[in-house]
Write a protein that holds these residues in place. Sequence first.
Motif, PDB file in Angstrom:
ATOM      1  N   UNK A   1      42.710  33.988  57.169  1.00 36.88           N
ATOM      2  CA  UNK A   1      42.729  32.588  56.720  1.00 36.88           C
ATOM      3  C   UNK A   1      41.294  32.092  56.504  1.00 36.88           C
ATOM      4  N   UNK A   2      40.401  32.427  57.447  1.00 37.32           N
ATOM      5  CA  UNK A   2      38.995  31.997  57.331  1.00 37.32           C
ATOM      6  C   UNK A   2      38.341  32.641  56.107  1.00 37.32           C
ATOM      7  N   UNK A   3      38.628  33.924  55.863  1.00 32.62           N
ATOM      8  CA  UNK A   3      38.085  34.600  54.676  1.00 32.62           C
ATOM      9  C   UNK A   3      38.558  33.912  53.398  1.00 32.62           C
ATOM     10  N   UNK A   4      39.841  33.558  53.381  1.00 30.21           N
ATOM     11  CA  UNK A   4      40.421  32.890  52.214  1.00 30.21           C
ATOM     12  C   UNK A   4      39.730  31.541  51.979  1.00 30.21           C
ATOM     13  N   UNK A   5      39.577  30.762  53.060  1.00 31.00           N
ATOM     14  CA  UNK A   5      38.931  29.448  52.949  1.00 31.00           C
ATOM     15  C   UNK A   5      37.474  29.590  52.524  1.00 31.00           C
ATOM     16  N   UNK A   6      36.796  30.612  53.025  1.00 32.07           N
ATOM     17  CA  UNK A   6      35.385  30.836  52.682  1.00 32.07           C
ATOM     18  C   UNK A   6      35.241  31.108  51.181  1.00 32.07           C
ATOM     19  N   UNK A   7      36.087  31.983  50.649  1.00 32.41           N
ATOM     20  CA  UNK A   7      36.042  32.298  49.213  1.00 32.41           C
ATOM     21  C   UNK A   7      36.301  31.052  48.370  1.00 32.41           C
TER      22      UNK A   7
ATOM     23  N   UNK B   1      30.199  45.345  42.406  1.00 37.47           N
ATOM     24  CA  UNK B   1      30.785  46.183  43.451  1.00 37.47           C
ATOM     25  C   UNK B   1      32.036  45.556  44.026  1.00 37.47           C
ATOM     26  N   UNK B   2      32.407  45.975  45.231  1.00 40.40           N
ATOM     27  CA  UNK B   2      33.597  45.416  45.859  1.00 40.40           C
ATOM     28  C   UNK B   2      33.190  44.484  47.000  1.00 40.40           C
ATOM     29  N   UNK B   3      34.130  43.657  47.432  1.00 40.76           N
ATOM     30  CA  UNK B   3      33.861  42.754  48.553  1.00 40.76           C
ATOM     31  C   UNK B   3      33.867  41.293  48.141  1.00 40.76           C
ATOM     32  N   UNK B   4      33.169  40.502  48.933  1.00 42.71           N
ATOM     33  CA  UNK B   4      33.217  39.046  48.777  1.00 42.71           C
ATOM     34  C   UNK B   4      32.463  38.546  47.543  1.00 42.71           C
ATOM     35  N   UNK B   5      31.321  39.189  47.202  1.00 45.50           N
ATOM     36  CA  UNK B   5      30.497  38.692  46.085  1.00 45.50           C
ATOM     37  C   UNK B   5      31.255  38.649  44.757  1.00 45.50           C
ATOM     38  N   UNK B   6      31.872  39.764  44.322  1.00 43.42           N
ATOM     39  CA  UNK B   6      32.606  39.685  43.051  1.00 43.42           C
ATOM     40  C   UNK B   6      33.786  38.723  43.107  1.00 43.42           C
ATOM     41  N   UNK B   7      34.403  38.576  44.287  1.00 42.81           N
ATOM     42  CA  UNK B   7      35.536  37.646  44.411  1.00 42.81           C
ATOM     43  C   UNK B   7      35.080  36.212  44.194  1.00 42.81           C
ATOM     44  N   UNK B   8      33.977  35.835  44.850  1.00 40.52           N
ATOM     45  CA  UNK B   8      33.458  34.465  44.698  1.00 40.52           C
ATOM     46  C   UNK B   8      33.013  34.229  43.254  1.00 40.52           C
ATOM     47  N   UNK B   9      32.362  35.237  42.657  1.00 38.32           N
ATOM     48  CA  UNK B   9      31.917  35.113  41.270  1.00 38.32           C
ATOM     49  C   UNK B   9      33.113  34.902  40.335  1.00 38.32           C
ATOM     50  N   UNK B  10      34.141  35.739  40.488  1.00 38.73           N
ATOM     51  CA  UNK B  10      35.314  35.645  39.608  1.00 38.73           C
ATOM     52  C   UNK B  10      36.043  34.309  39.804  1.00 38.73           C
ATOM     53  N   UNK B  11      36.189  33.854  41.051  1.00 37.85           N
ATOM     54  CA  UNK B  11      36.869  32.580  41.308  1.00 37.85           C
ATOM     55  C   UNK B  11      36.071  31.406  40.740  1.00 37.85           C
ATOM     56  N   UNK B  12      34.737  31.527  40.791  1.00 41.58           N
ATOM     57  CA  UNK B  12      33.902  30.472  40.210  1.00 41.58           C
ATOM     58  C   UNK B  12      34.117  30.387  38.704  1.00 41.58           C
TER      59      UNK B  12
ATOM     60  N   UNK C   1      42.840  33.280  44.717  1.00 41.86           N
ATOM     61  CA  UNK C   1      42.075  33.955  45.782  1.00 41.86           C
ATOM     62  C   UNK C   1      42.925  35.003  46.502  1.00 41.86           C
ATOM     63  N   UNK C   2      44.238  34.866  46.436  1.00 42.78           N
ATOM     64  CA  UNK C   2      45.105  35.878  47.072  1.00 42.78           C
ATOM     65  C   UNK C   2      44.946  37.241  46.406  1.00 42.78           C
TER      66      UNK C   2
END
Length: 243
Positions: free
Chosen positions: A46-52, A107-118, A182-183
């Motif tokens: 849940x915290x990871x989801x909220x952070x993203x 790469x994989x992980x939080x950075x590409x996820x935040x970039x794509x969601x932005x 984000x899911x």
Amino acid sequence: MNRLFSKSYRIIIAVIILIAGVTFERTGLIELLSDPYEYPVIMELVIQHLYMVTLSMIFATIIGITAGIVLTRHRFRRYAGICMYIIGLGQTIPSLAVLALAMSFLGIGMKPAVFALTIYSILPIARNTLAGITAVPPELIDAGKGLGMPPMKILMEVEIPNAMKVILTGFRIALIINIGTAALAYIIGAGGLGDLIFTGINLMQTDKLLAGAIPVTLLALFADFLSELLGLSLISRGLRLSE
């Protein structure tokens, strides 16, 4: 008639809660959530989801509002169409493809996820900022000029306050889309509640599936409620009463 409707409304809610409770018990969701070993894992997701969502919405809001304001200025107004088309490409491409493209160079992980969601959240904010400021009555801007207000003061005290409702609508849409999208970040190793949803699907475990899907739904509803409260504090009372 109103009292009858009020009582019926309560009965319907009670029946829905009862059915939900029985369903959660039979699917094993309550047992999963009360497991002392599973609970910390769920909270971490849940915290990871909220952070993203939080990080990407901060970036998207800054970029979207800035782009919307710049494109309403006289010097840049002619480029509004092409710029909005370029910004809109982020939502034209399917969310999975945006995540895959981001993963290819970050790469994989939080950075590409935040970039794509932005990227995925900028369009509603930029478009509504552009539309909101453009729709401000010219006589209000002329009145500001007549009072000797500089362009920045007219923007901050006349244009943005009058466009705030439209801007907030764009923010609200972007936020709801962001929480749902984000899911999918689980696919590129960013974690979040998608981890539970896809694990539940792959293993055919309904309790894990619900443990991920229900918090995502509640987060979206809570975000919608917070956006409503934000509107009460940012939209002037006069504009609210005039509706």
